[in-house]
Design an enzyme around this catalytic site. Structure first.
Site, PDB file in Angstrom:
ATOM      1  N   SER A  33       0.796  -1.224   0.000  1.00 22.13           N
ATOM      2  CA  SER A  33       0.000   0.000   0.000  1.00 22.13           C
ATOM      3  C   SER A  33       0.830   1.276   0.000  1.00 22.13           C
ATOM      4  CB  SER A  33      -0.936   0.013   1.215  1.00 22.13           C
ATOM      5  OG  SER A  33      -1.812  -1.091   1.175  1.00 22.13           O
ATOM      6  N   HIS A  94      -0.572   6.006   8.545  1.00 25.37           N
ATOM      7  CA  HIS A  94      -0.472   4.718   7.865  1.00 25.37           C
ATOM      8  C   HIS A  94      -0.042   4.934   6.417  1.00 25.37           C
ATOM      9  CE1 HIS A  94      -1.872   0.519   6.869  1.00 25.37           C
ATOM     10  NE2 HIS A  94      -1.392   0.330   8.092  1.00 25.37           N
ATOM     11  N   THR A  96      -1.277   4.703   3.266  1.00 26.70           N
ATOM     12  CA  THR A  96      -2.007   5.506   2.285  1.00 26.70           C
ATOM     13  C   THR A  96      -2.003   6.989   2.617  1.00 26.70           C
ATOM     14  OG1 THR A  96      -3.382   3.677   1.525  1.00 26.70           O
ATOM     15  CG2 THR A  96      -4.273   5.898   1.249  1.00 26.70           C
ATOM     16  N   PHE A 213      -9.257   9.402  16.786  1.00 27.78           N
ATOM     17  CA  PHE A 213     -10.302   8.738  17.543  1.00 27.78           C
ATOM     18  C   PHE A 213      -9.891   7.413  18.158  1.00 27.78           C
ATOM     19  CE2 PHE A 213     -12.192  11.372  14.181  1.00 27.78           C
ATOM     20  CZ  PHE A 213     -12.858  12.294  14.984  1.00 27.78           C
ATOM     21  N   HIS A 302      -4.972  -1.729  -4.487  1.00 21.34           N
ATOM     22  CA  HIS A 302      -4.584  -3.077  -4.885  1.00 21.34           C
ATOM     23  C   HIS A 302      -5.767  -4.004  -4.622  1.00 21.34           C
ATOM     24  CE1 HIS A 302      -4.408  -3.910  -0.629  1.00 21.34           C
ATOM     25  NE2 HIS A 302      -3.577  -2.886  -0.475  1.00 21.34           N
TER      26      HIS A 302
END
Length: 447
Positions: A33, A94, A96, A213, A302
């Site tokens: 990713s 993360h 992305t 959150f 993907h």
């Protein structure tokens, strides 16, 4: 969108389209990713595990980073005066989301706690640090990842007794305070950590919003606490209300990233319910924007080795059994299967009899052909859906890194703006919003 592309735009320039993208990384047939995010956000294919850098950067080698950084469409939009935002169900640092603002030789460098001493000594910065320093005026940031913003062993505001939720930073920085201090005093900036605080805000009076959150990734939609955690569609609604105040338009990246996690864990029910929530978010974005001036792109970074079959009849539960047993081992099988993953089970030397287990359970791990602790991505092309101005440019089969160039061309941002002068001279309105929404699963499963 290019000036003049509202009601005067021919329908073929503000229509919808479907195409396919090739997802491989420069060094991997089956991508990860980080490399794919760099492709569809920065317009450059990259190595597996690297974000916001070209293929000249080798994973985990800090000293290959400098000089090989590449910027993203989020930066291009910000430089053009647009508002920008990131909404995800994963950690905001993360793979992305990080490709939108960070330049890192390793996607796993969430905070300096996860970095090797060599990388720190060579001057590389962790991704959470870069989130607060690289593009300081991102208007909206929402997702998980609280623990990476606080000093090591700081108690989490929500999970006070959970050691895994405590702060991770070795440098002692409180990145939330740094975020607050970077914002102009005459602007209205808000940091929130739960759904109640988020939905209490008046988004039309908010200039900057940081919502974290969960300490790590957000909870699966099926497990979500409706008091403390907002849904993806709720976050999208708030984000668009804040960003749409800018007359120059906005760019918003929306990621349903826990779809991917559900598949890796072999939990198809979790993954598909995440996909349903992503569908709700796409629908919400559609009702809040206009086909006349908003280019919306929906795609995946993907695929997964995930399929369903078995000649199931119409009306059969997607989580149910195929209508026949195997003609080899005479045992039933579920419609959903994985090519590999943690669902591989042998009982008494034979394949598990799934009729003896609760295959409709939220956390049931669907059977896989090959045993792995974590299911892998797939390498096939994935679909790209687009609607709005210049959507026709997404047709046929393209390299994944083509996507941000189309979006930039449509919005008259980035390096290629030669075509914008003629549209501007026509006296049309300013370019409008750009939405990039990522489903992160084999899109064919939605149909």
């Amino acid at each position: 969108m290019p000036s003049g592309f509202r009601s005067s735009t021919p329908m073929w320039l503000r229509t919808s389209s479907c195409s396919w993208e090739m997802t491989y990384n420069t060094n991997a047939q089956v991508p990860d990713s980080a490399g794919t995010a760099t492709a569809y956000l920065c317009g450059v294919k990259a190595n597996e595990g690297t974000v916001g850098v070209s293929a000249a950067t080798q994973r985990a080698q800090c000293n290959t980073t400098q000089g090989n950084e590449v910027t993203s469409i989020l930066r291009w939009a910000k430089d053009a005066g647009k508002s920008v935002g990131i909404v995800t169900t994963t950690r905001v640092n993360h793979a992305t989301p990080s490709a939108a603002y960070a330049h890192s030789a390793d996607r796993d460098w969430y905070s300096d706690n996860e970095m090797p001493p060599e990388a720190l000594s060579q001057g590389c910065k962790d991704i959470a640090y870069q989130l607060m320093h690289n593009v300081r005026d991102i208007e909206v940031i929402m997702g998980g990842g609280r623990k990476y913003m606080f000093p090591k062993n700081s108690t989490d505001v929500e999970y006070e007794m959970d050691e895994k939720s405590r702060g991770t930073r070795l440098d002692g920085l409180n990145l939330i305070d740094i975020w607050k201090n970077f914002k102009p005093r005459h602007k209205h900036s808000h940091y929130v950590w739960n759904r109640t605080e988020l939905l209490t805000l008046d988004p039309y009076t908010v200039d900057y919003l940081l919502g974290l959150f969960e300490p790590g990734d957000m909870q699966y939609e099926l497990n979500r606490n409706n008091v403390t955690d907002p849904s993806l569609s709720e976050m999208v609604e708030v984000a668009i209300k804040i960003l749409s105040k800018n007359p120059k338009g906005f760019f918003l990246l929306v990621e349903g990233g826990r779809i991917d996690h559900g598949h890796h864990e072999g939990k198809a029910k979790q993954a598909l319910h995440e996909a349903v929530e992503m569908d709700w978010a796409i629908g919400k974005a559609g009702t809040m924007t206009s086909l006349e001036d908003t280019l919306t792109v929906v795609t995946a970074d993907h695929s997964h080795v995930f399929t369903f079959g078995g000649y199931t009849p119409r009306g059969n539960s997607i989580f149910g059994l195929a209508p026949m047993v195997s003609d080899t081992d005479k045992k039933p099988f579920t419609a959903i299967l994985y090519g590999n993953g943690p669902g591989y089970k042998v009982v008494g030397g034979e394949r598990e009899n799934v009729s003896m287990v609760d295959y409709a359970h939220n956390n049931y791990q669907a059977q896989s052909a090959v045993p792995l602790r974590h299911e892998t991505h797939g390498g096939e092309d994935v679909a790209v859906f687009a609607k709005g101005p210049m959507a026709h440019l997404l047709h046929g089969v393209h390299e994944q890194n083509y996507i941000p160039h189309v979006m930039a061309y449509a919005a008259c941002i980035g390096a290629n703006q030669d075509h914008c002068a003629s549209a501007s001279s026509a006296g049309g309105p300013s370019p409008g919003p750009l939405l990039l929404l990522l489903t992160l699963l084999p899109l064919g499963i939605l149909f």
